[in-house]
Design an enzyme around this catalytic site. Structure first.
Site, PDB file in Angstrom:
ATOM      1  N   GLU A 107       0.882  -1.174   0.000  1.00 38.31           N
ATOM      2  CA  GLU A 107       0.000   0.000   0.000  1.00 38.31           C
ATOM      3  C   GLU A 107       0.912   1.214   0.000  1.00 38.31           C
ATOM      4  OE1 GLU A 107      -3.320   0.052  -0.014  1.00 38.31           O
ATOM      5  OE2 GLU A 107      -3.758  -2.064   0.301  1.00 38.31           O
TER       6      GLU A 107
ATOM      7  N   CYS B 189      -2.188   9.591   2.659  1.00 30.44           N
ATOM      8  CA  CYS B 189      -1.743   8.961   1.410  1.00 30.44           C
ATOM      9  C   CYS B 189      -2.664   9.275   0.247  1.00 30.44           C
ATOM     10  CB  CYS B 189      -1.629   7.459   1.591  1.00 30.44           C
ATOM     11  SG  CYS B 189      -3.142   6.709   2.187  1.00 30.44           S
TER      12      CYS B 189
HETATM   13  P1  NAD Z   1       8.167   4.655   5.069  1.00 27.54           P
HETATM   14  O1  NAD Z   1       8.176   3.819   3.847  1.00 27.54           O
HETATM   15  O2  NAD Z   1       9.332   5.528   5.355  1.00 27.54           O
HETATM   16  O3  NAD Z   1       8.000   3.736   6.384  1.00 27.54           O
HETATM   17  C1  NAD Z   1       7.028   2.744   6.505  1.00 27.54           C
HETATM   18  C2  NAD Z   1       7.522   1.664   7.453  1.00 27.54           C
HETATM   19  O4  NAD Z   1       8.741   1.130   6.963  1.00 27.54           O
HETATM   20  C3  NAD Z   1       7.795   2.126   8.877  1.00 27.54           C
HETATM   21  O5  NAD Z   1       7.302   1.139   9.772  1.00 27.54           O
HETATM   22  C4  NAD Z   1       9.286   2.219   8.947  1.00 27.54           C
HETATM   23  O6  NAD Z   1       9.798   1.904  10.220  1.00 27.54           O
HETATM   24  C5  NAD Z   1       9.758   1.174   7.963  1.00 27.54           C
HETATM   25  N1  NAD Z   1      11.025   1.570   7.330  1.00 27.54           N
HETATM   26  C6  NAD Z   1      11.460   2.825   7.045  1.00 27.54           C
HETATM   27  N2  NAD Z   1      12.669   2.785   6.455  1.00 27.54           N
HETATM   28  C7  NAD Z   1      13.013   1.491   6.372  1.00 27.54           C
HETATM   29  C8  NAD Z   1      14.156   0.810   5.865  1.00 27.54           C
HETATM   30  N3  NAD Z   1      15.192   1.473   5.356  1.00 27.54           N
HETATM   31  N4  NAD Z   1      14.185  -0.540   5.963  1.00 27.54           N
HETATM   32  C9  NAD Z   1      13.149  -1.213   6.472  1.00 27.54           C
HETATM   33  N5  NAD Z   1      12.059  -0.611   6.973  1.00 27.54           N
HETATM   34  C10 NAD Z   1      11.973   0.709   6.931  1.00 27.54           C
HETATM   35  O7  NAD Z   1       6.832   5.464   4.976  1.00 27.54           O
HETATM   36  P2  NAD Z   1       6.339   6.603   5.944  1.00 27.54           P
HETATM   37  O8  NAD Z   1       7.204   7.815   5.788  1.00 27.54           O
HETATM   38  O9  NAD Z   1       6.127   6.050   7.319  1.00 27.54           O
HETATM   39  O10 NAD Z   1       4.891   6.912   5.306  1.00 27.54           O
HETATM   40  C11 NAD Z   1       4.717   7.782   4.247  1.00 27.54           C
HETATM   41  C12 NAD Z   1       4.447   7.048   2.945  1.00 27.54           C
HETATM   42  O11 NAD Z   1       3.475   6.061   3.119  1.00 27.54           O
HETATM   43  C13 NAD Z   1       3.903   7.976   1.883  1.00 27.54           C
HETATM   44  O12 NAD Z   1       4.504   7.686   0.649  1.00 27.54           O
HETATM   45  C14 NAD Z   1       2.434   7.633   1.835  1.00 27.54           C
HETATM   46  O13 NAD Z   1       1.793   7.907   0.628  1.00 27.54           O
HETATM   47  C15 NAD Z   1       2.460   6.179   2.135  1.00 27.54           C
HETATM   48  N6  NAD Z   1       1.181   5.749   2.687  1.00 27.54           N
HETATM   49  C16 NAD Z   1       0.398   4.906   1.970  1.00 27.54           C
HETATM   50  C17 NAD Z   1      -0.822   4.523   2.479  1.00 27.54           C
HETATM   51  C18 NAD Z   1      -1.752   3.592   1.747  1.00 27.54           C
HETATM   52  O14 NAD Z   1      -2.708   3.152   2.345  1.00 27.54           O
HETATM   53  N7  NAD Z   1      -1.497   3.264   0.502  1.00 27.54           N
HETATM   54  C19 NAD Z   1      -1.231   4.993   3.712  1.00 27.54           C
HETATM   55  C20 NAD Z   1      -0.403   5.848   4.402  1.00 27.54           C
HETATM   56  C21 NAD Z   1       0.816   6.213   3.899  1.00 27.54           C
END
Ligand code: NAD
Length: 454
Positions: free
Chosen positions: A207, A241
């Site tokens: 997602e 998002c």
């Molecule tokens: P992110 O991808 O930075 O982090 C998401 C998760 O991944 C967190 O639990 C984080 O701890 C983990 N993570 C971060 N870096 C990592 C790495 N290097 N290795 C392994 N795990 C890692 O996303 P975010 O900043 O928390 O959220 C924002 C993004 O999420 C935006 O792009 C937004 O559009 C998207 N989003 C999508 C939805 C949806 O339902 N499609 C909903 C909310 C947010």
């Protein structure tokens, strides 16, 4: 992590999670847990994101409770084996599709709706009869702690458990073999998750985000359009998002709509949004700086106030940026809304199609023809007509992305299906065999076989 996953694997192997009664009991338990923890959850959301109690309830707690209620109402039906026809060649055979749990699922969630995006996938996983490890975002640390305490109080860790931590914790978890990984977050980490999952051939639901366009044609209802756009964009300070990322407004209505959106911002948050309990904050300094960089050099039509110390960026409307500007390339994920004019509808459609397929697409206007033209010439995970964001709140509408905005669906039955194995079972009759299927083959049987297989 080894021991935790092993423990869950053993619990799953005991078959306790499979019966309807257990799944329903666990869903009710989760509902009870959320009810008993409501105050703590709301306080944590306020501390992490400056969410008001109403926003915390309506966008985080409420949707999870609605998912649970919907699952409890429909679970028996979802679990029922579905009868299907057998092959034509074997007329007395019977087919059925049986949904069975996958096993141990991992849910990795982001910080912007930290409760909802952790617990809603858990509802799907419980309904499907899986064990689950939850990994909430470290950036919304207060909510992660509350989720961890809540789950620890109500569930055995052999069934549901929470691992708190950042990228390191996720990487360590991804070393393990799970039966499904449900990831919500950005594209960059999404790729890493998929790569890690490939090592174990683990299926994933991704997602992700992207730039969700909002197309407004000149036959829209200007007052309702402005109010609904302003609400959807500035909710959670734009860190949603599916927030409208940029507006495409047909030229004749551009000025009026911009003026109306400004007025709505003032109606919602007062003359000084920073004082409003309904206006959120940017999650951290890193994202604040990222947004400032996107803002640089843009024409500010309204707002534009920033305060790094308070992680505050006011609701901001921007004039049309050049096509190559980063703000029209990267997902904004903050309270900056570029307003781009268009003349003919095809210009708006072209602009949308020059970007990766978005998670959501919004259309405001009365004409069914134009609506149809937009829908048939673009693609997106979901569409909401004459409103923003609310399409997510219907458990009966599968939610997810397409292309760069992700793949796989959840909410309601789509979530149940995402974490179930749809096992195909064919029950063959013992009454007779069609002799022609067995060797030695004869040319003259071909005519009959051809007719039967057609
Ligand atoms: P992110 O991808 O930075 O982090 C998401 C998760 O991944 C967190 O639990 C984080 O701890 C983990 N993570 C971060 N870096 C990592 C790495 N290097 N290795 C392994 N795990 C890692 O996303 P975010 O900043 O928390 O959220 C924002 C993004 O999420 C935006 O792009 C937004 O559009 C998207 N989003 C999508 C939805 C949806 O339902 N499609 C909903 C909310 C947010």
């Amino acid at each position: 992590m080894d021991r935790l996953v092993e423990k869950q694997r053993n619990f799953f192997a005991s078959d306790q999670t499979r019966p309807f009664a257990f799944r329903a009991q666990m869903l009710r338990r989760l509902r009870e847990a959320i009810g008993a923890t409501e105050q703590e959850i709301l306080e944590a959301l306020a501390a992490d994101l400056g969410k008001s109690r109403v926003a915390g309830y309506t966008t985080e707690i409420g949707p999870c409770l609605a998912e649970i209620t919907h699952a409890l109402r429909n679970l028996r039906q979802w679990m029922k084996p579905r009868r299907v026809a057998g092959p034509r060649l074997f007329p007395l055979s019977r087919g059925r599709v049986v949904c069975e749990p996958l096993g141990v699922c991992l849910v990795v969630s982001p910080w912007n709706y930290p409760f909802n995006l952790t617990i809603a996938p858990l509802v799907a996983s419980l309904a499907a009869g899986n064990c689950t490890v939850l990994k909430p975002s470290e950036l919304s640390a207060n909510t992660a702690q509350v989720i961890s305490r809540m789950i620890g109080r109500y569930f055995d860790e052999a069934f549901v458990s929470v691992v708190c931590g950042g990228p390191d914790a996720t990487e360590e978890l991804l070393e393990q073999k799970f039966d499904h990984i449900f990831f919500t977050g950005g594209e960059r980490v999404g790729r890493m998750v998929m790569q890690a999952a490939a090592r174990h051939l683990t299926p994933v639901t991704l997602e992700l985000g992207g730039k969700s366009p909002c197309i407004v044609t000149d036959d829209c209802d200007p007052a309702k359009t402005a109010r609904r756009i302003a609400w959807g964009k500035f909710l959670n300070a734009g860190q949603t998002c599916v927030a409208p990322d940029y507006l495409l407004v047909q030229e004749p209505i551009r000025e009026e709509l911009t003026a109306r959106i400004k007025a709505c911002i003032q109606d919602f948050y007062g003359a000084e949004p920073r004082e409003s309990p309904d206006y959120g904050r940017i999650i951290n300094g890193h994202h604040f700086d990222r947004l400032l960089r996107l803002l640089q050099g843009q024409e500010v039509l309204f707002g534009g106030q920033t305060d790094r110390e308070a992680l505050y960026i006011g609701p901001t409307l921007l004039g049309a940026p050049p096509d190559e500007a980063p703000i029209l390339r990267e997902e904004i994920f903050g309270p900056l809304l570029p307003v781009l004019p268009f003349g003919h509808l095809s210009e708006a459609i072209d602009l949308v199609n020059r970007r990766p397929k978005p998670l959501a697409l919004y259309v405001f206007g009365r004409s069914a023809d134009r609506r149809q033209q937009i829908l048939s010439k673009t693609s997106s995970g979901g569409v909401c007509i004459n409103d923003t964001i609310v399409h997510l709140t219907a458990p009966s509408l599968p939610f997810g992305g397409v292309g760069a905005s992700g793949f796989g669906r959840y909410h309601g039955k789509a979530g149940f299906d995402a974490v179930s194995n749809q096992r195909s079972v064919l029950h063959q009759t013992l009454l007779f065999d069609i002799p022609q299927r067995f060797p030695p083959s004869r040319e003259r049987d071909l005519k009959m076989l051809r007719a039967m297989l057609k």
